[in-house]
Write a protein that holds these residues in place. Sequence first.
Motif, PDB file in Angstrom:
ATOM      1  N   LEU A 179      -8.100   4.388  -3.796  1.00 29.75           N
ATOM      2  CA  LEU A 179      -8.299   4.011  -2.654  1.00 29.75           C
ATOM      3  C   LEU A 179      -9.740   4.490  -1.907  1.00 29.75           C
ATOM      4  O   LEU A 179     -10.649   3.810  -1.429  1.00 29.75           O
ATOM      5  CB  LEU A 179      -7.055   4.310  -1.545  1.00 29.75           C
ATOM      6  CG  LEU A 179      -7.147   3.620  -0.494  1.00 29.75           C
ATOM      7  CD1 LEU A 179      -5.601   3.775   0.053  1.00 29.75           C
ATOM      8  CD2 LEU A 179      -8.091   4.378   0.672  1.00 29.75           C
ATOM      9  N   GLY A 238       1.546   9.330  -6.566  1.00 30.65           N
ATOM     10  CA  GLY A 238       0.557   8.572  -5.789  1.00 30.65           C
ATOM     11  C   GLY A 238      -0.764   9.222  -5.864  1.00 30.65           C
ATOM     12  O   GLY A 238      -1.962   8.545  -5.074  1.00 30.65           O
ATOM     13  N   ILE A 261       0.861  -1.124   0.037  1.00 34.58           N
ATOM     14  CA  ILE A 261       0.037   0.055   0.132  1.00 34.58           C
ATOM     15  C   ILE A 261       0.813   1.315   0.026  1.00 34.58           C
ATOM     16  O   ILE A 261       0.477   2.303  -0.693  1.00 34.58           O
ATOM     17  CB  ILE A 261      -1.018  -0.020   1.099  1.00 34.58           C
ATOM     18  CG1 ILE A 261      -1.677  -1.177   1.222  1.00 34.58           C
ATOM     19  CG2 ILE A 261      -1.957   1.052   1.368  1.00 34.58           C
ATOM     20  CD1 ILE A 261      -2.596  -1.472   2.269  1.00 34.58           C
ATOM     21  N   THR A 298      -8.217   7.972   3.776  1.00 36.11           N
ATOM     22  CA  THR A 298      -7.389   8.319   2.990  1.00 36.11           C
ATOM     23  C   THR A 298      -6.550   9.628   3.365  1.00 36.11           C
ATOM     24  O   THR A 298      -5.417   9.492   3.396  1.00 36.11           O
ATOM     25  CB  THR A 298      -7.851   8.565   1.398  1.00 36.11           C
ATOM     26  OG1 THR A 298      -8.885   7.437   1.198  1.00 36.11           O
ATOM     27  CG2 THR A 298      -6.865   8.663   0.538  1.00 36.11           C
ATOM     28  N   LEU A 352       0.804   4.051  -2.778  1.00 37.95           N
ATOM     29  CA  LEU A 352       0.293   5.678  -2.668  1.00 37.95           C
ATOM     30  C   LEU A 352       1.478   6.507  -2.672  1.00 37.95           C
ATOM     31  O   LEU A 352       1.229   7.873  -2.573  1.00 37.95           O
ATOM     32  CB  LEU A 352       0.098   5.660  -1.099  1.00 37.95           C
ATOM     33  CG  LEU A 352      -1.452   5.011  -0.698  1.00 37.95           C
ATOM     34  CD1 LEU A 352      -1.951   5.091   0.767  1.00 37.95           C
ATOM     35  CD2 LEU A 352      -2.645   5.527  -1.630  1.00 37.95           C
ATOM     36  N   GLY A 401      -5.724   1.235  -4.161  1.00 40.52           N
ATOM     37  CA  GLY A 401      -4.611   1.923  -4.413  1.00 40.52           C
ATOM     38  C   GLY A 401      -4.251   1.442  -5.777  1.00 40.52           C
ATOM     39  O   GLY A 401      -3.399   2.081  -6.768  1.00 40.52           O
ATOM     40  N   ALA A 443      -3.623   7.282  -7.010  1.00 40.14           N
ATOM     41  CA  ALA A 443      -3.618   5.845  -6.177  1.00 40.14           C
ATOM     42  C   ALA A 443      -4.751   6.306  -4.978  1.00 40.14           C
ATOM     43  O   ALA A 443      -5.555   5.399  -4.523  1.00 40.14           O
ATOM     44  CB  ALA A 443      -2.383   5.311  -5.645  1.00 40.14           C
TER      45      ALA A 443
END
Length: 629
Positions: free
Chosen positions: A380, A373, A312, A398, A316, A357, A376
Amino acid sequence: MDAIPVDPTTRHRAAHLGDFTVRPRMLLITGWALLVGGAGAVAALALLRLIGLVTNFVFYQRFATSLVAPGRAHHPWWLVLGAPVAGGLVIGLMARYGSEKIRGHGMPEAIEAILTGGSRVAPRVAFLKPVSAAISIGTGGPFGAEGPIIMTGGAIGSILAQHMRLSADERKTLLVSGAAAGMAATFNSPIAAVLLAVELLLFEWRPRSFVPVVGAVAVSTVCRGFLLGTAPIFPVATAGLKVTAGDTALCVVAGVLGGALAVAATWLVYRAEDGFARLPFHWMWWPAIGGAIIGLGGLVEPRALGVGYDVIDQLLTGRATVSLIIGILVVKTLIWALSLGSGTSGGVLAPVFMIGGAVGAAEGLVFPHVIPGFWAMTGLAAVVGGVMRSPLTGVIFTLELTHAWGAALPLLVSSTAAYALSALLLKRSVLTEKIARRGLHLTREYSTDPLETFFVEEVMDRDDTVLHADDSLDTALTATLRCGDAGRDGRRLFPVDLGDEDAPLAVVTRRRLLDASAKASVTGPATTVREVSRPATVVLRPDDTLRRAAYLFAEHGVTEAPVVGHGPGGRVVGTVALRHLLYARRHDLTEEVHRQRLLPRQGSGRSTVVDGSGARPAPEPARREAADV
């Protein structure tokens, strides 16, 4: 109409019954919730350390408690394939001979305990749930720690509440306080934890529950700072963040794509559950089959195993490779959904973070670059909003995970777009579908109670008929007939003047008068109104809401009550019956389904009313008349 005295005790009781936000009780529950918050933080730390211990022992043959990814190093194929199967066997045995409540991903079980169990959780669940989750995740399960910690923290709050003399709502508050505290400590996300509690567990937004939950989350987050640190879990550098109008518009596309993935994953989870339910052997063996699916996926993409916080973080921060993005997007989604349907133990949030993501990172390969990111993050938020049907929770989660506060608007757009698509295509979320399959109904829409928007004086029967205590039954019946049809149905309540200023308010129904008159004509001398009247159980005020009236009716088992004004002497100004409560519901229905054109068409000179059937009803009536439609 003559003033009728009201018993001061009855008046005081009527003024306070129905106030369900009693301040002393709220403060008491808040004090206990602070203790639950600290315990929730410790439980979260213990679970993370236990996951690390199992993972290190199984995949690296060492004793350590730090979180480590199973797929970070190369492992023999038999270990990758066999560890999840062995873990599934252990979980099946624990569920069958320990507690079946350890099956599943935690949140539906907590919701079920609230809805049907009076917020009671067995003490053994507080022990077995984290142990089973640690075994499941530590042997390679593609799950998260948040679902088990929600159940564990909730069990802590529930067990404490069960040792005290509390109502079911107060037990619920402590259960949710523990669940939210564990969530906040796991992800260092206090606001998201509170929102998750409101959107998924409390089913209300009221001071009596909101204040204790926030207190528990605050204590848990402070404790987390001492235990695990205060830094964001997945920090994202936002220097140079500048989101254009075009980027914001693309967030709608990102949200729709994330919502489509959320719909597909939710569908796959329950198709897998249906498939396992058709197997011709006991459910104890299902987690082992789910483990075999996990192992096969791990042979294809080892990074899909375990919690996957490192993956993750790469997604990100824009450091994930194309092969990793595709591998996670395909393998993680499949093994998570299929194995979750087997009834094993593990949470859904961390896998959803990774899948979201990955889909966002894939979009970032095509969409304009904003910051590393960025897409992403939008993916998410979108997948969380779509899978869990909690768009605000998806946004705040987030933001708290990354501290990229400048991306709030794009995340809100993408999460809401995914939520809208999920609501259009799916009847229920991944959480509420399981609840529905157990025969329960769970509303996911928050709205104002129409009973709160109407006052008693707006719907009550206004009548100046007062019966005197010494009147004969025939005289009283004649007086009630003058009230029209409402008096003939036998249900109307009439105040009785007892002739004593210190006497409590008395009432009698026409039905009671009729029965007494019929009995007196057969058995003996005439009876007076005084002998058949009774003290008023419930007394309402003109400015009481219909919601309060409904609560008092339910509490005392009555269907009608007198309404007493605030003036000197407590003058009775009318009566309210159960049928009047429908006025608010009818008004609410009118506002929802009756369509009107309030501005005139160009050149027509008059307004028209248009409803769904094409008919043209009259212009919108006043508030009271609208309630009668």
